[in-house]
Design an enzyme around this catalytic site. Structure first.
Site, PDB file in Angstrom:
ATOM      1  N   LEU A 220     -35.582  12.000 -24.111  1.00 37.31           N
ATOM      2  CA  LEU A 220     -36.815  12.632 -23.631  1.00 37.31           C
ATOM      3  C   LEU A 220     -36.504  13.589 -22.470  1.00 37.31           C
ATOM      4  O   LEU A 220     -35.722  13.253 -21.577  1.00 37.31           O
ATOM      5  CB  LEU A 220     -37.814  11.572 -23.174  1.00 37.31           C
ATOM      6  CG  LEU A 220     -38.201  10.530 -24.226  1.00 37.31           C
ATOM      7  CD1 LEU A 220     -39.302   9.624 -23.680  1.00 37.31           C
ATOM      8  CD2 LEU A 220     -38.632  11.163 -25.541  1.00 37.31           C
TER       9      LEU A 220
ATOM     10  N   GLU B 204     -32.834   3.501 -20.231  1.00 39.32           N
ATOM     11  CA  GLU B 204     -33.983   3.808 -19.380  1.00 39.32           C
ATOM     12  C   GLU B 204     -33.940   3.084 -18.032  1.00 39.32           C
ATOM     13  O   GLU B 204     -34.268   3.662 -16.992  1.00 39.32           O
ATOM     14  CB  GLU B 204     -35.294   3.467 -20.114  1.00 39.32           C
ATOM     15  CG  GLU B 204     -35.750   4.497 -21.140  1.00 39.32           C
ATOM     16  CD  GLU B 204     -35.006   4.407 -22.465  1.00 39.32           C
ATOM     17  OE1 GLU B 204     -34.078   3.579 -22.578  1.00 39.32           O
ATOM     18  OE2 GLU B 204     -35.352   5.162 -23.391  1.00 39.32           O
TER      19      GLU B 204
END
Lengths: 281, 281, 281
Positions: free
Chosen positions: B88, B158
């Site tokens: 992302l 993440e």
């Protein structure tokens, strides 16, 4: 380098660290404030069995650390040679009152609930055998390191005693080793020597016994290198379903335990088992 | 022979095939009509990051292929050396409006929903590093082949950025590597070099980089040898529970993302991370 | 010593045992009363296919053993060389009435329900190939031992025939090999040679064919060394969720089967497959 191929990011500095300790009877707790790492060392001879006193002290110590902002991680290990913990104390389950069974079982649940949901990083340094409830304590941790001595064994061997591991022992076990290994191991009440335990994923890593504490500190440093908040939310996401299940059925689970353990056939099995243990000595 | 011990049943014939291609800015799509296999090649420098434009183009391309009766399978790969996708795009998550966050997150969800439920056979030819959202794309495929270069890494990292993978990233990961590896890897934000990724089941197979496309075509042919209808129903049966979960909680998941990403502490973490990336160049 | 590193605790004594047998047409059942172990030997030439007669006899035999207090465990094996069971009999699914399909499918469900929930210890001694429904029978057992002949294969290959394994086949498979291996194998309809089946966890152990029955007896003795009651409750705890799911959706599952199998396209696939089998002879 650890098993994960990454060097620890925050090497602990045990020699220079300011340190405080509190101890009651059965567990020695030391907190190294410089690293934020506590050690809970089980010292309840002869075999660190989980009786009501031990469990109560365990939960109080854990709560203190959880509420201490200086503490971010805890290493569980044993001060007794050759044994991590022998599991639930059978004398607590034999010839006692219904009220006693309820109090005891609630304490076992409490220990599991606190450990499995702990915000701290939890590492088991398994420096001896660890059957049944001893294995459960290790399973609640974020990471398990075991001394590579094949004489040390670990597993949920309840079936061997004629009793059944409750569903939340099972859920924790399935989350660790998968459904098939859990199904087979729980039915056989398997105790695995350290090398087999490692092969089946019951422990994450084996090291020579003299390197165990050093390795535990290195692994802890690696986990503490992560931002607490993201790590805690991730841990909660992974474990919430299984935690919620006991919370939702806690009283029912206590009643199940009482009615199972009160059966004369089960009491007889446990007495036979205890006599066998006595003769072994 | 493939890793499954079976020779491909329909060897592709790339030299003779009639072929048509459509390309926008960020993804080159080629469909070989003789084999029914499309290739989607990410070409968004410098690192194929998943920004809103990329995701939109990705979903449109995928929908076109899904509706094209000549197309039965798609291979995802990268036109950028050393990187499959960097995940992302952090600039989409930094200092933007609530509306922008909602639109962006909906596009990420859409990409996952379309890929994970695709009726086509989907193969990831991971020819470079693939962190976070890049790893997620690979995880949605039916089969993952990675270049055996240990400098290439893959994983849901993440937690290293101080953020938390959403539950559907986690569900996809658990379905691939099991609960224990997922729990450990998500908490540590682990990026695995290709050999470790293979060992933990994060990718199905490693091949030398120069053989990657050839191997992807061979694996695709093996999967296309199965009758589409039975294969599609089977795939749906395996993935439905996890797909349904996001569908049922989609708006809630968007709100969660917005409120998490809007926190000043998270914004600060992301800015720090981006500055670190800039300095690396 | 078995694969579990433990010597069998109750060595069977086949030479001295009082023994009784009952046999109908398709399955030879022998019960060794001294050990409490029955053997069900499939003898339905040419390939032990699971037609309505076989399934009915299977369930009746199983029920008799289940109700016989002298019987604590059952070993399933084949009297036909090179084949354990070829799975569901395709002739039962081709060109028959809706009523017949319903009766047949109910019998398949019944076989699975009885085996997967059996109170007895169940061991599969897989002495030949075992595709589709043959594999399912093995998957319902507590333990699977296979002859280490790479010419023997096992797997849920339904997709190869253009049909879809029902959800309870899938659930049983996932419980055995995990989600990822199941997803890949069911979509590809993979039949694994014995060594691969062992590697993926589809069978627990490989032994030379001539040692298979001896090993099955040794494994059975190891399982029977556990107290029945605790073992049975543990087994039930592990399998209940999956069993309950079919029980709750049994009629719906029958209707699904009928409407799927009645499709002209499916009937055509099955006829083609049967003709291919005939030509192979």
């Amino acid at each position: 380098p650890t098993a994960w191929g990454r060097a620890p990011l925050q090497p602990p500095s045990p020699l220079l660290a300011p340190c405080h300790a509190f101890s009651n009877n059965k567990i020695l707790v030391e907190l190294d404030e410089s690293s934020g790492v506590a050690t809970m060392k089980f010292k309840s001879p002869p075999v660190n069995s989980l009786n009501l006193d031990f469990l109560t002290e365990f939960c109080i110590s854990l709560e203190k650390l959880e509420n201490d902002r200086a503490c971010r991680g805890v290493i569980l290990t044993s001060a007794i040679p050759k044994i991590f913990s022998s599991g639930l104390d059978i004398t607590e389950m034999c010839g006692k009152s219904t009220e006693h069974y309820a109090e005891f079982w609630r304490a076992v649940q409490e220990m599991w609930l606190r450990m499995y949901s702990s915000n701290m990083v939890t590492v088991a340094a398994v420096n001896g055998s660890s059957p049944a409830g001893g294995c459960l304590i290790a399973l609640t941790c974020d990471y398990r390191i075991m001394a590579e001595n094949p004489k040390f064994s670990i597993g949920l061997n309840e079936a061997q005693l004629g009793i059944v591991a409750p569903f939340w022992f099972k859920d924790t076990f399935v989350n660790t080793v998968g459904h098939r290994v859990a199904e087979r191991s729980l039915q056989l009440g398997s105790l695995y020597p350290a090398p087999d335990a490692h092969r089946f994923g019951l422990v994450d890593e084996l090291v020579p016994e003299e390197k165990l504490q050093e390795k535990a500190a290195a692994v802890m440093a690696q986990w503490l290198a992560l931002p607490d908040h993201a790590r805690q939310l991730t841990k909660s996401m992974m474990r919430k379903a299984v935690l919620d299940r006991l919370v939702a059925h806690r009283e029912e689970d206590i009643q199940n335990f009482i009615s199972f353990i009160s059966k004369e056939s089960i009491q007889k099995s446990l007495r036979t088992y205890m006599e066998m243990l006595k003769k072994k000595k």
